[in-house]
Every structure is written in structure tokens, then in C-alpha cells.
Design a protein around this motif. Sequence first.
Motif, short mmCIF file in Angstrom:
data_model
loop_
_atom_site.label_atom_id
_atom_site.label_comp_id
_atom_site.label_asym_id
_atom_site.label_seq_id
_atom_site.Cartn_x
_atom_site.Cartn_y
_atom_site.Cartn_z
N THR A 38 0.83 -1.21 0.00
CA THR A 38 0.00 0.00 0.00
C THR A 38 0.86 1.26 0.00
O THR A 38 0.60 2.20 -0.75
N THR A 39 1.90 1.24 0.83
CA THR A 39 2.79 2.40 0.93
C THR A 39 3.46 2.69 -0.41
O THR A 39 3.53 3.84 -0.84
N ILE A 40 3.94 1.65 -1.07
CA ILE A 40 4.63 1.86 -2.34
C ILE A 40 3.71 2.54 -3.36
O ILE A 40 4.08 3.56 -3.96
N PHE A 41 2.50 2.00 -3.53
CA PHE A 41 1.62 2.60 -4.53
C PHE A 41 1.09 3.96 -4.08
O PHE A 41 0.86 4.84 -4.91
N GLU A 42 0.94 4.13 -2.78
CA GLU A 42 0.52 5.42 -2.26
C GLU A 42 1.60 6.48 -2.54
O GLU A 42 1.29 7.61 -2.95
N GLU A 43 2.85 6.13 -2.33
CA GLU A 43 3.95 7.07 -2.59
C GLU A 43 4.03 7.45 -4.07
O GLU A 43 4.26 8.62 -4.40
N ILE A 44 3.85 6.45 -4.92
CA ILE A 44 3.90 6.74 -6.36
C ILE A 44 2.74 7.67 -6.73
O ILE A 44 2.93 8.68 -7.42
N SER A 45 1.54 7.37 -6.22
CA SER A 45 0.37 8.20 -6.53
C SER A 45 0.57 9.63 -6.03
O SER A 45 0.27 10.59 -6.75
N ALA A 46 1.07 9.76 -4.81
CA ALA A 46 1.26 11.08 -4.22
C ALA A 46 2.28 11.88 -5.02
O ALA A 46 2.10 13.08 -5.27
N ALA A 47 3.35 11.20 -5.45
CA ALA A 47 4.37 11.88 -6.24
C ALA A 47 3.77 12.40 -7.55
O ALA A 47 3.98 13.55 -7.93
N LEU A 48 2.97 11.56 -8.20
CA LEU A 48 2.36 11.97 -9.47
C LEU A 48 1.39 13.12 -9.25
O LEU A 48 1.31 14.05 -10.05
#
Lengths: 105, 96
Positions: B27-37
Motif C-alpha cells: 500500500t505504501t509503495i503505490f501510495e507514494e507513487i500516486s502522491a508523487a504523481l
Amino acid sequence: MADETITRAQLSEAVYQEVGLSRNESADLLETVLDEIATALAQGESVKISSFGSFSVRSKGQRVGRNPKTGEVVPILPRRVLVFRPSQLLKKRINDGVTKSGSNE
Amino acid sequence: MTKSELIQRLAERNPHLYQRDVERIVTTIFEEISAALARGDRVELRGFGAFSVKRRDARQGRNPRTGEQVAVADKAVPFFKTGKQLREKLNVGDGN
């Protein structure tokens, strides 16, 4: 718009902050996640991550291409390509985020 | 493979971890990618691929059913470019 580039370092740092693992193990886990996704895709499986998006593999047939420099005709062999389809949620989030930060063209 | 199947496979490979930790990692990995985008940042994962945000200008669209003209506002769309290694991995072996 921030225009920064996020890499493995920041992602594994986030994993480290979130879960009580060592930095090393956090980096390994990130690698394992990417590896599992890549392996599934290489086997032709599609990967669906809810609220993020889906990755699927599409097969492309042979077609003729041209060397743009020499104009020479070269066959492009059949290949498999990866397609990422962002979820509605991710699309919305990106538009909201970009609008909020007040960037316009 | 769905997100929960991914978690399942990772849990099998990491029997020393609690499943809920594996879940948080994913969850953290995809959350970080989403937040960055969402911030307009790029996410570059060498060998795997790069996520970026592309801007699309406002344009005149058409309602395909009625043929009516509609204004489409400018927008940002997430984009993924497959990394070299992954691209090669998709095309090895079976010769396709």
C-alpha cells in the motif's frame, strides 16, 4: 508543480518509515514487489492494483518499419508490450493535485 | 494478479513477515507513487519503468452519440514508460 524525480531511494525510505523493518530490508522488499509484478507480466498475466491502475501485456504483430536515418526497410518483429491503464481514482487525484498546486499552461 | 494476490505471493516469499506488514508495504509503495504523481513529480524505477504526468491541452470534443460539440478542459494524465529490462523480460524465451 514540483517536478522532482522520485526513485527507489525515496520509495524504500517510505516503506522504512511505515513498517518497522531495517532500511536494507525495506529496500529488498521494494525490489521483491517490483520483481513479482515483472514476473507475473512476463508470464502474460495482467496485474491489477486497485485504486492505482492495471498493467497488461499486449502482443503486437510483425510490421514493416524504416530506419529513419537511411530510409531502409526493416521488419519489426512481433513483440509483447506493456500497457499501463491508470485507475479513475489515480486520474482524478492527479488532476486535482495539479489544479490545486495552481499550475497552468 | 490483483493487489491481494500480490500481497499473498510476497507473504509466501517472506514467511518471517506478518501479512498485515506486507499489506502495508504494498500500500505504501503505490501510495507514494500516486502522491508523487499528484504533486507533478516523476517516479523512475530503473529496469522496471517510469511514471510521469503528461498534460493534455484543452480541446473541442464531440459527444459521439449526439455529435454535439463540447469543450474539453485541459487535463493531466498519468503515463507509464516500460523500462528496458522489463521490456526485454517480456520478450524472452518463447520467441513469441
